[in-house]
Write a protein that holds these residues in place. Structure first.
Motif, short mmCIF file in Angstrom:
data_model
loop_
_atom_site.label_atom_id
_atom_site.label_comp_id
_atom_site.label_asym_id
_atom_site.label_seq_id
_atom_site.Cartn_x
_atom_site.Cartn_y
_atom_site.Cartn_z
N ILE A 235 12.13 -38.58 -13.87
CA ILE A 235 12.10 -38.58 -15.32
C ILE A 235 10.82 -39.24 -15.80
N ASP A 236 10.45 -38.95 -17.01
CA ASP A 236 9.28 -39.55 -17.63
C ASP A 236 9.77 -40.65 -18.56
N LEU A 237 9.64 -41.90 -18.14
CA LEU A 237 10.18 -43.01 -18.91
C LEU A 237 9.48 -43.18 -20.26
N GLU A 238 8.37 -42.48 -20.46
CA GLU A 238 7.69 -42.53 -21.75
C GLU A 238 8.38 -41.63 -22.79
N LEU A 239 9.06 -40.57 -22.30
CA LEU A 239 9.54 -39.57 -23.24
C LEU A 239 11.04 -39.27 -23.16
N GLY A 240 11.62 -39.28 -21.97
CA GLY A 240 13.03 -38.88 -21.93
C GLY A 240 13.67 -38.98 -20.57
N ILE A 241 14.95 -38.58 -20.53
CA ILE A 241 15.78 -38.82 -19.35
C ILE A 241 16.12 -37.56 -18.56
N TRP A 242 15.56 -36.40 -18.92
CA TRP A 242 15.90 -35.18 -18.21
C TRP A 242 15.36 -35.23 -16.78
N GLU A 250 0.88 -29.98 -18.09
CA GLU A 250 -0.07 -30.41 -19.11
C GLU A 250 0.38 -29.90 -20.47
N TYR A 251 0.40 -30.79 -21.45
CA TYR A 251 0.77 -30.43 -22.82
C TYR A 251 -0.41 -30.66 -23.74
N GLU A 252 -0.64 -29.67 -24.58
CA GLU A 252 -1.65 -29.80 -25.63
C GLU A 252 -1.00 -29.35 -26.94
N ILE A 253 -0.96 -30.26 -27.90
CA ILE A 253 -0.31 -30.00 -29.18
C ILE A 253 -1.32 -30.23 -30.29
N LEU A 254 -1.45 -29.26 -31.19
CA LEU A 254 -2.34 -29.38 -32.34
C LEU A 254 -1.50 -29.69 -33.57
N PHE A 255 -1.78 -30.83 -34.20
CA PHE A 255 -1.03 -31.24 -35.39
C PHE A 255 -1.88 -31.00 -36.65
N ALA A 256 -1.21 -30.56 -37.70
CA ALA A 256 -1.88 -30.24 -38.95
C ALA A 256 -2.46 -31.49 -39.61
N LYS A 257 -3.45 -31.27 -40.46
CA LYS A 257 -4.10 -32.38 -41.16
C LYS A 257 -3.10 -33.21 -41.96
N GLU A 265 -1.45 -42.90 -35.64
CA GLU A 265 -1.09 -44.32 -35.63
C GLU A 265 0.00 -44.65 -34.62
N ARG A 266 0.42 -43.68 -33.81
CA ARG A 266 1.46 -43.91 -32.81
C ARG A 266 0.96 -43.59 -31.41
N GLU A 267 1.54 -44.30 -30.44
CA GLU A 267 1.29 -43.97 -29.04
C GLU A 267 2.48 -43.16 -28.54
N TRP A 268 2.25 -41.87 -28.28
CA TRP A 268 3.33 -40.98 -27.87
C TRP A 268 3.55 -41.02 -26.38
N HIS A 269 2.48 -41.32 -25.64
CA HIS A 269 2.57 -41.39 -24.18
C HIS A 269 1.47 -42.32 -23.69
N LYS A 270 1.76 -43.10 -22.64
CA LYS A 270 0.78 -44.08 -22.17
C LYS A 270 -0.49 -43.42 -21.64
N ASP A 271 -0.40 -42.16 -21.16
CA ASP A 271 -1.56 -41.47 -20.61
C ASP A 271 -2.14 -40.44 -21.58
N GLN A 272 -1.83 -40.60 -22.85
CA GLN A 272 -2.24 -39.59 -23.81
C GLN A 272 -3.75 -39.61 -24.08
N ILE A 273 -4.26 -38.44 -24.43
CA ILE A 273 -5.61 -38.30 -24.98
C ILE A 273 -5.43 -37.72 -26.37
N VAL A 282 -5.32 -32.87 -35.51
CA VAL A 282 -5.29 -33.80 -34.38
C VAL A 282 -4.79 -33.09 -33.14
N LEU A 283 -5.52 -33.25 -32.05
CA LEU A 283 -5.12 -32.65 -30.77
C LEU A 283 -4.59 -33.75 -29.86
N LEU A 284 -3.36 -33.58 -29.39
CA LEU A 284 -2.71 -34.55 -28.50
C LEU A 284 -2.52 -33.91 -27.13
N LYS A 285 -2.97 -34.63 -26.07
CA LYS A 285 -2.84 -34.14 -24.70
C LYS A 285 -2.13 -35.19 -23.84
#
Length: 331
Positions: A235-242, A250-257, A265-273, A282-285
């Protein structure tokens, strides 16, 4: 005068705690070194030693050959709690936070711990009682109730390494099923409690919701957790228990302005870019194996989040949006 006495008491207690830390594990200390360290007289240090030995029952002994003090029992340590008003405020703020654990035996346990903590505090600490309940409020998610016996049995199985027999009602089955289970680790995700371990019937790792376990009994058989077991591989202790072993993508998410400030202003994952583009998007990887959790998380953003990678998740969200749209077509 009374304030000076209180400050002296705090300094004395602080010194004793530091001396105790220096003596732990069988170490030796000289009075002269403590005089220099604390900037006090030899008599002051001697009184600290007297309090350690007479009031706190420390196994303190003087070694004439070394001209040093030490503990005859290297495992001894002084129980201590010294909190500033600000620190006690932080601790007391946990009380309303515990409201989200009303569905577990931890509720009463936390209250008992807090009472013992307050009773153990030195008399020199005083805090405005309004801190305890009135200044902070918490809103918790609606949580299922967990049977106290089952909750305690799970932890007992982990500590004793005993095999469990359980009845488990999954979200998809109509009737509970008998399971034989080696409980490895309990995980709490946002107030929801789960146990991760090895299921005998499938010879595979499984994760169960404690709220869905209807019965739990210890067997006589014992088990051993494999030496190479690592919960982070499942499991990924940063995100969930599945439980998705070896499926990190690899995840790449583009968020609107419009939602960029919220995302930045948030840390979604410890290894995020995370990068903000010139147009304000905003691009989150990051990498994770929590595809189901990420799927439901991204749906909450509506059209403010666009999946770039992986393509399978992009297609899954597109299909779901089409199903939702069909429900709102005016006929």
């Amino acid at each position: 005068m009374e304030k000076l006495q209180k400050n002296d008491d705090i300094r004395r207690t602080t010194r004793i705690i530091q001396i105790d830390e220096m003596l732990r594990g069988g170490s030796y200390v000289k009075i002269a070194s403590l005089v220099r360290k604390f900037g006090v007289s030899q008599r002051t240090v001697e009184r600290d030693f007297e309090r350690l030995r007479d009031d706190l029952n420390a196994p303190l002994e003087y070694d004439k050959s070394k001209n040093m003090y030490h503990y005859t029992d290297p495992t001894f340590s002084v129980p201590n709690v010294i909190l500033t008003e600000g620190e006690l405020f932080t601790v007391s703020a946990l009380l309303p936070l515990m409201e989200q654990y009303k569905n577990t035996p931890l509720e009463s346990s936390f209250k008992n711990i807090m009472k013992k903590l307050v009773d153990f505090l030195p008399d020199t600490v005083s805090v405005n009682s309004s801190f305890l309940n009135q200044d902070i409020s918490f809103i918790s998610d609606p949580l299922p109730k967990i049977d106290e016996n089952i909750f305690n049995m799970i932890f007992k199985a982990i500590k004793s390494s005993k095999v469990l027999s359980i009845k488990y009602q999954s979200s998809k089955s109509q009737q509970p099923k008998e399971k034989t289970f080696n409980a490895y680790k309990v995980i709490c995700q946002k107030g929801n409690w789960y146990v991760f371990g090895f299921e005998h019937e499938t010879s595979d790792f499984r994760i169960y919701s404690l709220a869905r376990i209807q019965n739990a009994q210890l067997q006589n058989d014992s088990f051993r957790v494999p030496q190479d077991f690592d919960i982070k591989k499942h499991i990924d202790l940063e995100l969930g228990i599945w439980n998705n072993p070896d499926r990190f993508e690899e995840y790449e998410i583009l968020f609107a302005k419009e939602t960029s400030r919220y995302v930045l202003e948030r840390e979604w994952h410890k290894d995020q870019i995370i990068e903000q583009n010139e147009d304000g998007t905003v691009l989150l990887k990051f990498k994770s194996n929590q595809s189901q959790m990420i799927y439901t998380w991204l749906l909450s953003f509506g059209n403010n989040a666009t999946v770039i990678k992986p393509p399978e998740l992009r297609e899954k969200i597109r299909a779901e949006c089409e199903k939702v749209a069909e429900k709102y077509i005016v006929k």
